[in-house]
Design an enzyme around this catalytic site. Structure first.
Site, short mmCIF file in Angstrom:
data_model
loop_
_atom_site.label_atom_id
_atom_site.label_comp_id
_atom_site.label_asym_id
_atom_site.label_seq_id
_atom_site.Cartn_x
_atom_site.Cartn_y
_atom_site.Cartn_z
N ASP A 1 50.11 39.10 43.04
CA ASP A 1 49.06 38.11 42.82
C ASP A 1 48.84 37.38 44.14
OD1 ASP A 1 47.33 36.14 42.16
OD2 ASP A 1 48.57 35.25 40.56
N TYR B 1 52.58 30.78 39.55
CA TYR B 1 51.45 30.49 38.67
C TYR B 1 50.44 31.61 38.82
CZ TYR B 1 47.23 28.15 36.88
OH TYR B 1 46.08 27.83 36.18
N LYS C 1 39.99 32.87 45.27
CA LYS C 1 39.92 31.82 46.29
C LYS C 1 39.13 32.25 47.55
CE LYS C 1 43.37 29.08 44.09
NZ LYS C 1 44.61 29.39 43.41
C1 LIG Z 1 44.71 29.72 41.86
C2 LIG Z 1 45.56 30.83 41.42
C3 LIG Z 1 45.28 31.57 40.25
C4 LIG Z 1 44.20 31.18 39.31
O1 LIG Z 1 42.95 31.27 39.87
P1 LIG Z 1 41.72 30.45 39.18
O2 LIG Z 1 40.54 30.88 39.97
O3 LIG Z 1 42.09 29.01 39.30
O4 LIG Z 1 41.67 30.89 37.77
C5 LIG Z 1 46.06 32.67 39.98
N1 LIG Z 1 47.07 33.03 40.78
C6 LIG Z 1 47.38 32.34 41.89
C7 LIG Z 1 48.50 32.81 42.76
C8 LIG Z 1 46.65 31.21 42.23
O5 LIG Z 1 47.00 30.50 43.33
#
Ligand SMILES: *Cc1c(COP(=O)(O)O)cnc(C)c1O
Length: 427
Positions: free
Chosen positions: A239, A144, A267
């Site tokens: 990512d 994701y 995060k």
């Molecule tokens: C949480 C997450 C996102 C999205 O981040 P948001 O701040 O919720 O938009 C993208 N990539 C990964 C791997 C994530 O865990």
């Protein structure tokens, strides 16, 4: 467990907010109970509107590695609050956080702050396309990357067809430029490159996936991605919005000895405030406006409250260096689960790295998305209710990661392990 007040609030919220929530997974869809409304949090505990207290393994989906209400982070935010909350002009804090992250992530020469992980990945992909002048992106089934159009894509029918939207509103014309491969299956990536040798701008991957539960890269998977990107002149994007400062302090590049071209973060680097970032090699980052032609901007980007929360968090992580302890806590958990499993003749999989973990109700190794799909979801939802009733808050889905913070004590972890034992005993 009394959730009466939360239930009332959830009913009312559902009339005002789609599903009663501002992000879908919070609605506890598929679970047997409705979500508690959280009133406050301290350390590793959260307290709901009915005054139930839970040990929190969600930690705002990852950011709160120092626990809730860390004094230094609170003080830093308070101090900035008095100086101003947003200027829309350059600040020292932005420079400091940029320097801090560039110092830690060796492959990164420049970084740009945004307000969410979604923004970071969207921007990184635009940049990869703008820089390479190629169209297609490879992503992995089950990874994701936020809700940007070009990433809300699933594999089309037939092995090598182009991607299809997995949400209405995403145009097929956009989705077709995203190709979907299987995580930990390098041959699926090779096949896509062979089919499109000249037109793949880059691969975006969670080097350590956390969004189909925690999986680990097998058999030099990340190194092999790097080689394919080199061979076909494509960019490798890690990512690390979730895994960054979670799996380790220096990122997947250091952990696995693989250098990506671009990295997305979020995060933890916001210390609980809304932040995302993307960064990488100088010659690529120089393509971003205002020095380059690839446009990307944000009114609240680099917001001083978020910058100071993030900076304080990273500084504290650097001085505490809690990664060995966090990892040991999770390893202890793994041992307890194994013991309980063997006591009850089960072989449920527990994947973990650093302070991230997932318990899969699947008997065997979980290394790919199709393994996760075979979990016993009914058993998971029973487990979820059981844990909530014990005052233990885990993510309401088998496809999510759990997290520990520096505030989780051995008593908290023992209580959690004991609850797993009791669950298997009564099920
Ligand atoms: C949480 C997450 C996102 C999205 O981040 P948001 O701040 O919720 O938009 C993208 N990539 C990964 C791997 C994530 O865990």
């Amino acid at each position: 467990m009394n959730l009466q007040r939360s239930k009332e609030l959830f009913d009312k919220s559902q009339k005002c907010i789609p599903g009663g929530v501002n992000s879908p997974v919070r609605s506890f869809k598929g679970m047997e109970i409705s979500p508690p409304f959280i009133k406050s949090a301290e350390g590793c505990y959260i307290i709901d509107e009915d005054n139930n207290t839970y040990i929190d393994y969600v930690l705002s989906w990852g950011p709160m590695i120092l626990g809730h209400g860390d004094k230094d982070v609170k003080d830093a935010i308070g101090k900035q609050l008095n100086l101003g909350t947003s200027f829309g002009a350059p600040t020292l804090l932005e420079l400091q956080l940029a320097q801090e992250i560039l110092d830690i992530y060796e492959s990164m020469d420049m970084i740009r702050m945004v307000c969410s992980g979604t923004e970071a990945t969207m921007s990184a992909i635009r940049l990869a396309r703008g820089y390479s002048k190629k169209e297609k992106i490879i992503k992995f089934n089950g990874c994701y990357h936020g809700h940007g159009d070009c990433l809300l894509v699933e594999a089309g029918s037939g092995a090598l067809t182009h991607g299809e939207p997995n949400s209405p509103g995403v145009l097929a014309d956009i989705a077709k430029h995203t190709l979907v491969a299987e995580y930990n299956d390098i041959s699926s990536v090779e096949a896509l490159f062979k089919e499109n040798p000249d037109n793949i701008a880059g691969i975006i991957v969670e080097p350590i996936p956390g969004n189909m539960g925690v999986l680990l890269p097998q058999n030099d998977f990340l190194k092999n991605l790097r080689s394919l990107c080199d061979k076909y002149n494509s960019l490798l994007i890690f990512d690390e919005v979730m895994s960054g400062f979670r799996a380790s302090f220096n990122g997947a590049e250091k952990l696995f000895g693989v250098e990506p071209d671009l990295i997305t973060l979020g995060k933890v680097i916001g210390g609980g405030l809304p932040v995302g970032a993307y960064g990488g090699k100088r010659d690529i980052m120089k393509e971003i406006s205002p020095i380059g032609p690839v446009y990307q901007a944000g009114t609240l980007s680099g917001n001083p409250l978020a910058m100071t929360a993030g900076l304080t968090t990273l500084n504290k992580l650097k001085s505490l260096n809690p990664y060995q302890d966090l990892s040991n806590s999770v390893k202890e958990m793994a041992k307890d689960i194994k013991k309980t499993n063997s006591k009850f003749g089960k072989n449920y999989c527990f994947n973990h790295i650093g302070s991230m973990f997932t318990l899969f109700f699947y008997e065997g190794e979980v290394t790919k998305k199709s393994d996760v799909d075979k979990c016993d979801f009914t058993l998971f939802s029973k487990y979820f209710t059981f844990m909530m009733e014990r005052g233990i808050y885990i993510a309401p889905s088998q496809y999510e990661a759990g997290f520990v913070s520096v505030c989780h004590t051995s008593q908290d972890l023992e209580k959690t392990a004991k609850s797993y034992y009791d669950f298997l005993q009564q099920v």
